[in-house]
Enzyme design. Structure first.
Site, PDB file in Angstrom:
ATOM      1  N   CYS A 189       0.833  -1.208   0.000  1.00  0.00           N
ATOM      2  CA  CYS A 189       0.000   0.000   0.000  1.00  0.00           C
ATOM      3  C   CYS A 189       0.866   1.256   0.000  1.00  0.00           C
ATOM      4  O   CYS A 189       1.479   1.587  -1.008  1.00  0.00           O
ATOM      5  CB  CYS A 189      -0.990  -0.033   1.157  1.00  0.00           C
ATOM      6  N   HIS A 191      -3.858  -4.854   0.577  1.00  0.00           N
ATOM      7  CA  HIS A 191      -3.298  -5.300   1.854  1.00  0.00           C
ATOM      8  C   HIS A 191      -3.384  -6.823   1.951  1.00  0.00           C
ATOM      9  O   HIS A 191      -4.320  -7.370   2.544  1.00  0.00           O
ATOM     10  CB  HIS A 191      -4.060  -4.653   3.019  1.00  0.00           C
ATOM     11  N   GLU A 246      -1.873  -8.831   3.807  1.00  0.00           N
ATOM     12  CA  GLU A 246      -1.863  -9.329   5.185  1.00  0.00           C
ATOM     13  C   GLU A 246      -3.266  -9.387   5.776  1.00  0.00           C
ATOM     14  O   GLU A 246      -3.494 -10.099   6.763  1.00  0.00           O
ATOM     15  CB  GLU A 246      -0.957  -8.454   6.064  1.00  0.00           C
TER      16      GLU A 246
END
Length: 280
Positions: A121, A225, A227
C-alpha cells in the site's frame, strides 16, 4: 531446524492515543508507533521472523538492515508530495515527512544490498517515489471514479475489486494467478512510474495496483493489503515467495561472510608459516 530469515517491517504511522484508548495501568498519553498485527502474523506464518523497524534517523538505516534478509515497507499515512515535487492536494491526508525520509532511505539501501523487498500500500507508493515517480494524491478527485478504492466512511464494508496481473511477472509467479480479487484501502496510487520499475498489475479502471523492479530477484509493490486476507491461497503464496527469496538472500550473504572469514584466516596462517620457515 530451518532458520527463519529476519524480515524488517517499517512502522509508517505515528500517533498520540486518545484518553479512551489508553490501557489502564500502562504508560498513557505518549506518542506511539503503530503497525497492524496482520503483517507480523502473515510473515511469521510464511516462515519469516518479523522485526519491527522504528522510524529513526536515516543514518542508522545501514545498521538496521545489516542483519536482515528482507524488508517490508508497510501501509500508513499519505506520502508528502514534497518528495516528488508537487503541491499539496486539498484532499491530501496527514503526512509525516520524517517517516517518509526514513522509508525512502530504507528502500534505497535495500536495493543497494540486493535485498528482497515486498512493499504494501503506502509502501508501494514510497517505492515508486524512491525511483523518481510521482503519485495521484486523491483517487476520488483524479482517478476517474469507475472503481472504488477506499470506503467512504469507517462504518462502510471493506471495498473489494478485481486486479489483473501481467503474465510471466514475478508478481504473477508469486501469487500463482493472473486475476484476483483484492481488498482496497488506498486513496493514492502511482501516476508516473519511476525509473527501473514496471507496472505489473492494474485495477479495471487502469489504476496501478502492482509494481516490480525487473532487474531485481524479488522487489514488488502492491496497493492492496495481502496481510488482511493472508489465509487465501494466493496471498499466502505471495508472502511465502517473499520469505523464500529472503531465505536465499540470507544464505548468499552468510556464504560470502564465511568465505571472507576463511580467506582472512588463511592469510594469517600463511603469514605465520612464512615467518616460521624464515626462522629455520
Amino acid at each position: 531446524m530451518l532458520m527463519r530469515p529476519l524480515i524488517g517491517l517499517t512502522t509508517s504511522e505515528i500517533r498520540e492515543t486518545e484518553p479512551g484508548e489508553q490501557i489502564p495501568h500502562a504508560d498513557a498519553g505518549r506518542e506511539e508507533i503503530v503497525l497492524g498485527a496482520g503483517y507480523i502474523r502473515a510473515l511469521a506464518t510464511a516462515g519469516g521472523a518479523p522485526v519491527v523497524m522504528p522510524p529513526i534517523d536515516p543514518d542508522a538505516v545501514p545498521s538496521l538492515l545489516a542483519g536482515l534478509a528482507g524488508v517490508c515497507p508497510s501501509g500508513g499515512a499519505d506520502v508528502d508530495p514534497r518528495w516528488y515535487g508537487a503541491e499539496r492536494h486539498r484532499e491530501l491526508g496527514p503526512t509525516l515527512p520524517d517517516v517518509d525520509r526514513f522509508e525512502l532511505t530504507v528502500v534505497r539501501e535495500a536495493e543497494r544490498l540486493g535485498m528482497p523487498l515486498l512493499a504494501i500500500c503506502r509502501g508501494a507508493q514510497v517505492l515508486n517515489v524512491a525511483h523518481g515517480g510521482d503519485l495521484i494524491q486523491d483517487l476520488g478527485d483524479e482517478g476517474g471514479g469507475s472503481v472504488r478504492h477506499r470506503r467512504d466512511e469507517p462504518t462502510d464494508p471493506v471495498v473489494w475489486h478485481e486486479v489483473e496481473v501481467e503474465p510471466g511477472s514475478v508478481l504473477a509467479c508469486a501469487l500463482g494467478t493472473e486475476r484476483l480479487e483484492v481488498n482496497s484501502f488506498h486513496h493514492q496510487a502511482p501516476r508516473g512510474v519511476g525509473d527501473g520499475l514496471r507496472v505489473v498489475a492494474r485495477a479495471p479502471d487502469g489504476i496501478v495496483e502492482g509494481l516490480e523492479a525487473p532487474d531485481a530477484e524479488f522487489e514488488l509493490g502492491v496497493q492492496w493489503h495481502p496481510e488482511g486476507f493472508a489465509d487465501r491461497p494466493e496471498q499466502a503464496a505471495l508472502f511465502a515467495a517473499f520469505v523464500e527469496a529472503a531465505r536465499r538472500y540470507a544464505a548468499r550473504t552468510d556464504s560470502r561472510a564465511r568465505a571472507a572469514s576463511s580467506s582472512q584466516r588463511g592469510g594469517s596462517d600463511g603469514g605465520a608459516e612464512i615467518r616460521a620457515t624464515g626462522m629455520r
